[in-house]
Write a protein that holds these residues in place. Structure first.
Motif, PDB file in Angstrom:
ATOM      1  N   ASP A 254       0.826  -1.201   0.000  1.00  0.00           N
ATOM      2  CA  ASP A 254       0.000   0.000   0.000  1.00  0.00           C
ATOM      3  C   ASP A 254       0.864   1.257   0.000  1.00  0.00           C
ATOM      4  O   ASP A 254       0.521   2.263  -0.634  1.00  0.00           O
ATOM      5  CB  ASP A 254      -0.920   0.005   1.219  1.00  0.00           C
ATOM      6  CG  ASP A 254      -1.993  -1.072   1.124  1.00  0.00           C
ATOM      7  OD1 ASP A 254      -2.181  -1.606   0.024  1.00  0.00           O
ATOM      8  OD2 ASP A 254      -2.602  -1.388   2.153  1.00  0.00           O
ATOM      9  N   VAL A 258       0.693   4.345  -2.606  1.00  0.00           N
ATOM     10  CA  VAL A 258       0.539   5.737  -2.202  1.00  0.00           C
ATOM     11  C   VAL A 258       1.643   6.596  -2.794  1.00  0.00           C
ATOM     12  O   VAL A 258       1.404   7.700  -3.305  1.00  0.00           O
ATOM     13  CB  VAL A 258       0.525   5.836  -0.661  1.00  0.00           C
ATOM     14  CG1 VAL A 258       0.598   7.294  -0.222  1.00  0.00           C
ATOM     15  CG2 VAL A 258      -0.731   5.189  -0.099  1.00  0.00           C
ATOM     16  N   THR A 261       1.054   7.004  -6.505  1.00  0.00           N
ATOM     17  CA  THR A 261      -0.075   7.893  -6.752  1.00  0.00           C
ATOM     18  C   THR A 261       0.301   9.349  -6.502  1.00  0.00           C
ATOM     19  O   THR A 261      -0.058  10.238  -7.281  1.00  0.00           O
ATOM     20  CB  THR A 261      -1.255   7.497  -5.850  1.00  0.00           C
ATOM     21  OG1 THR A 261      -1.612   6.137  -6.105  1.00  0.00           O
ATOM     22  CG2 THR A 261      -2.453   8.388  -6.109  1.00  0.00           C
ATOM     23  N   ASP A 265       0.313  12.371  -9.197  1.00  0.00           N
ATOM     24  CA  ASP A 265      -0.416  13.616  -8.974  1.00  0.00           C
ATOM     25  C   ASP A 265       0.501  14.822  -9.119  1.00  0.00           C
ATOM     26  O   ASP A 265       0.116  15.852  -9.690  1.00  0.00           O
ATOM     27  CB  ASP A 265      -1.064  13.605  -7.588  1.00  0.00           C
ATOM     28  CG  ASP A 265      -2.241  12.641  -7.507  1.00  0.00           C
ATOM     29  OD1 ASP A 265      -2.776  12.285  -8.573  1.00  0.00           O
ATOM     30  OD2 ASP A 265      -2.605  12.241  -6.384  1.00  0.00           O
ATOM     31  N   ILE A 369     -10.519  11.525   0.136  1.00  0.00           N
ATOM     32  CA  ILE A 369     -10.579  10.333  -0.719  1.00  0.00           C
ATOM     33  C   ILE A 369     -12.014  10.069  -1.149  1.00  0.00           C
ATOM     34  O   ILE A 369     -12.273   9.700  -2.301  1.00  0.00           O
ATOM     35  CB  ILE A 369      -9.987   9.132   0.029  1.00  0.00           C
ATOM     36  CG1 ILE A 369      -8.487   9.334   0.266  1.00  0.00           C
ATOM     37  CG2 ILE A 369     -10.217   7.846  -0.751  1.00  0.00           C
ATOM     38  CD1 ILE A 369      -7.853   8.261   1.117  1.00  0.00           C
ATOM     39  N   THR A 373     -13.231  10.012  -4.976  1.00  0.00           N
ATOM     40  CA  THR A 373     -13.855   8.774  -5.445  1.00  0.00           C
ATOM     41  C   THR A 373     -15.152   9.078  -6.185  1.00  0.00           C
ATOM     42  O   THR A 373     -15.387   8.585  -7.292  1.00  0.00           O
ATOM     43  CB  THR A 373     -14.121   7.837  -4.264  1.00  0.00           C
ATOM     44  OG1 THR A 373     -12.874   7.481  -3.651  1.00  0.00           O
ATOM     45  CG2 THR A 373     -14.832   6.575  -4.725  1.00  0.00           C
ATOM     46  N   LEU A 424      -8.642   3.529  -9.050  1.00  0.00           N
ATOM     47  CA  LEU A 424      -9.445   3.961  -7.904  1.00  0.00           C
ATOM     48  C   LEU A 424      -9.447   2.891  -6.816  1.00  0.00           C
ATOM     49  O   LEU A 424      -9.354   3.200  -5.624  1.00  0.00           O
ATOM     50  CB  LEU A 424     -10.863   4.257  -8.379  1.00  0.00           C
ATOM     51  CG  LEU A 424     -11.819   4.882  -7.365  1.00  0.00           C
ATOM     52  CD1 LEU A 424     -11.286   6.224  -6.900  1.00  0.00           C
ATOM     53  CD2 LEU A 424     -13.199   5.047  -7.990  1.00  0.00           C
ATOM     54  N   GLU A 426      -7.072   0.762  -6.225  1.00  0.00           N
ATOM     55  CA  GLU A 426      -5.756   0.780  -5.582  1.00  0.00           C
ATOM     56  C   GLU A 426      -5.668   1.905  -4.550  1.00  0.00           C
ATOM     57  O   GLU A 426      -5.081   1.735  -3.482  1.00  0.00           O
ATOM     58  CB  GLU A 426      -4.668   0.942  -6.637  1.00  0.00           C
ATOM     59  CG  GLU A 426      -4.481  -0.288  -7.525  1.00  0.00           C
ATOM     60  CD  GLU A 426      -3.366  -0.097  -8.524  1.00  0.00           C
ATOM     61  OE1 GLU A 426      -2.856   1.041  -8.635  1.00  0.00           O
ATOM     62  OE2 GLU A 426      -3.003  -1.076  -9.206  1.00  0.00           O
ATOM     63  N   ARG A 427      -6.235   3.056  -4.872  1.00  0.00           N
ATOM     64  CA  ARG A 427      -6.208   4.174  -3.915  1.00  0.00           C
ATOM     65  C   ARG A 427      -6.988   3.821  -2.646  1.00  0.00           C
ATOM     66  O   ARG A 427      -6.553   4.132  -1.539  1.00  0.00           O
ATOM     67  CB  ARG A 427      -6.798   5.432  -4.558  1.00  0.00           C
ATOM     68  CG  ARG A 427      -5.927   6.020  -5.645  1.00  0.00           C
ATOM     69  CD  ARG A 427      -6.330   7.441  -5.941  1.00  0.00           C
ATOM     70  NE  ARG A 427      -5.476   8.045  -6.949  1.00  0.00           N
ATOM     71  CZ  ARG A 427      -5.427   9.353  -7.184  1.00  0.00           C
ATOM     72  NH1 ARG A 427      -6.199  10.178  -6.483  1.00  0.00           N
ATOM     73  NH2 ARG A 427      -4.631   9.845  -8.110  1.00  0.00           N
TER      74      ARG A 427
END
Length: 455
Positions: A254, A258, A261, A265, A369, A373, A424, A426-427
């Motif tokens: 995870d 992160v 991601t 971004d 989040i 989403t 999404l 995975e986030r």
């Protein structure tokens, strides 16, 4: 089609599907015989029976090795020799663990991951010995060796008599003639003492014996199944990775998601600034410089250039607002999810009904989040769904925040095909969230997201 993505604390153990092995889902195939009648002939029952038969010699060898080496190592602890002997004991138990996981995979259909590897900071025998002695998975393998033997003896002692007795009695009408011919008695002796004996030799008694054998034969596979359930628990609990190590692996994965991601971004923000507002501001500065030069000799041209620069400023400000909204919208910080989701729903190309039932606000990170989403899901609806209407519902259940987005579009959304839904998921997975996509062909599409509350 329903697909679920998300994190799982620890490791679930299941059974391989196919060939009569249960995989945790109901078997929807049609059978001519009910499960109780076909169980003795299923491949699963034969494999489980073979597992019990093999367990006794394997457990005997493992128990003998473990007790011998453990006694020797503990006896030699007064000298330095006891430490490497104990390490060798644990190493042998780990090797037996590989065999047992393979045997459970082949005969029980039980998939168990390998335990965490040994971690040594330095190469060498001493470092390897220390890693073995400090490894929890090594000691669990040793405990398995000690517990498996008495259980294997018990299982073998129960299963083999039931199995042989059931088939022997069931087939008794086929071989009862051997008693008067070879044994010198009329049939199986049901009762006997020094003065009287009862033999199963008439048609009624032979039929009753076969029926009793049928009942035992039908019951035996379920007895074997119940006993091998304990074997599954032992193998999974003692020879697989611990819950803590599985959690560490999950958190490491995870953390990578992160980091990736966040890097993506940052690249997106840098690209938007470079190609959008920054380019416009550069053009604006050049235009104002030219206007300043023409101010004295051609005031009207300078005024037109200033007017154009004013328009560029408005466009640049709008792009910066959109970029800031993409990073974290101010309405979310100031007024919470209800207002923020209503704002993003108003920009969707289809009518969206928003219902937020929250008595208090979740943690800011979870709130962000949840906002993104819903934003991503509404963008998908606008681009791909061909829907006429959609709805967004947000509520709290215990310590979880639940989001459900439904549209009446064409359906067929599949996260496994590399769509935005996979990213999404995975986030959400990075924060112990779950994404469930139910999107049959023809619709409707129902996407449910579950996030921790973490207040």
């Amino acid at each position: 089609m329903t697909t679920q993505y998300g994190s799982r604390y620890g490791q679930e153990y299941g059974l391989r599907s196919g060939d009569g092995v249960y995989d945790g889902a109901p078997d929807r195939r049609r059978h001519l015989l009910p499960a109780g009648l076909r169980a003795p002939f299923e491949a699963r029952s034969l494999r489980e029976f073979g597992y019990v038969l093999l367990s006794l010699p394997v457990a005997l060898a493992l128990f003998t090795y473990t007790v011998t080496m453990l006694s020797l190592g503990l006896g030699l602890l007064v000298t330095f020799l006891g430490v490497p002997v104990l390490a060798a004991t644990l190493a042998g138990c780990r090797l037996f663990g590989v065999l047992e996981r393979s045997r459970a995979r082949g005969l029980l259909g039980l998939e168990v991951a390998e335990p965490e590897p040994l971690r040594t900071r330095k190469p060498g025998v001493l470092a390897w010995t220390g890693a073995l002695l400090k490894s929890g998975s090594s000691w669990r393998a040793l405990l398995y060796a000690l517990l498996q033997f008495p259980w294997a003896v018990f299982s073998f002692s129960v299963v083999v008599p039931f199995w042989t007795m059931g088939w022997a009695l069931l087939t008794y009408p086929l071989w009862f003639w051997a008693f008067p011919l070879w044994v010198g008695q009329d049939g199986i002796q049901f009762y006997g003492d020094g003065h009287h004996a009862i033999h199963l030799d008439n048609p009624f008694e032979i039929t009753a014996t076969a029926l009793a054998g049928l009942l035992i034969t039908l019951a035996t596979p379920w007895i074997v199944r119940a006993l091998t359930t304990v074997d599954r628990v032992l193998v999974h609990g003692l020879l697989g990775p611990s819950r803590l190590s599985a959690r560490v692996v999950e958190l490491e994965s995870d953390r990578g998601v992160v980091v990736d991601t966040a890097a993506a971004d940052l690249r997106r923000i840098e690209r938007d600034l470079h190609d959008g507002a920054q380019a416009r501001l550069v053009n604006l500065a050049m235009g104002l410089g030219l206007a300043k030069e023409k101010l004295a000799e051609d005031p009207q041209a300078a005024a037109r250039m200033v007017d154009e620069a004013h328009g560029e400023v408005k466009i640049a400000l709008q792009e910066l607002r959109d970029l800031a909204r993409g990073i974290h919208p101010a309405v979310l910080t100031d007024r919470g999810l209800d207002a923020a989701l209503s704002s993003v729903a108003s920009r969707c190309t289809v009518p969206v009904r928003v219902e937020v039932d929250l008595a208090e606000r979740p943690a800011p990170a979870i709130e962000g989040i949840a906002y993104f989403t819903v934003s991503e899901l509404l963008q998908n609806i606008s681009k791909h769904s061909k829907a006429r209407s959609a709805s967004v519902e947000v509520w709290r259940m215990d310590d979880r925040l639940l989001i459900q987005v439904v549209d009446d579009g064409v359906g067929g959304a599949d996260p496994s095909k590399g769509s935005g839904l996979a990213g999404l998921a995975e986030r959400l997975d990075a924060v112990d969230g779950v994404l469930v996509v139910d999107s049959p062909a023809g619709g409707p599409t129902r996407v449910t997201a579950e996030l921790p509350w973490r207040r």
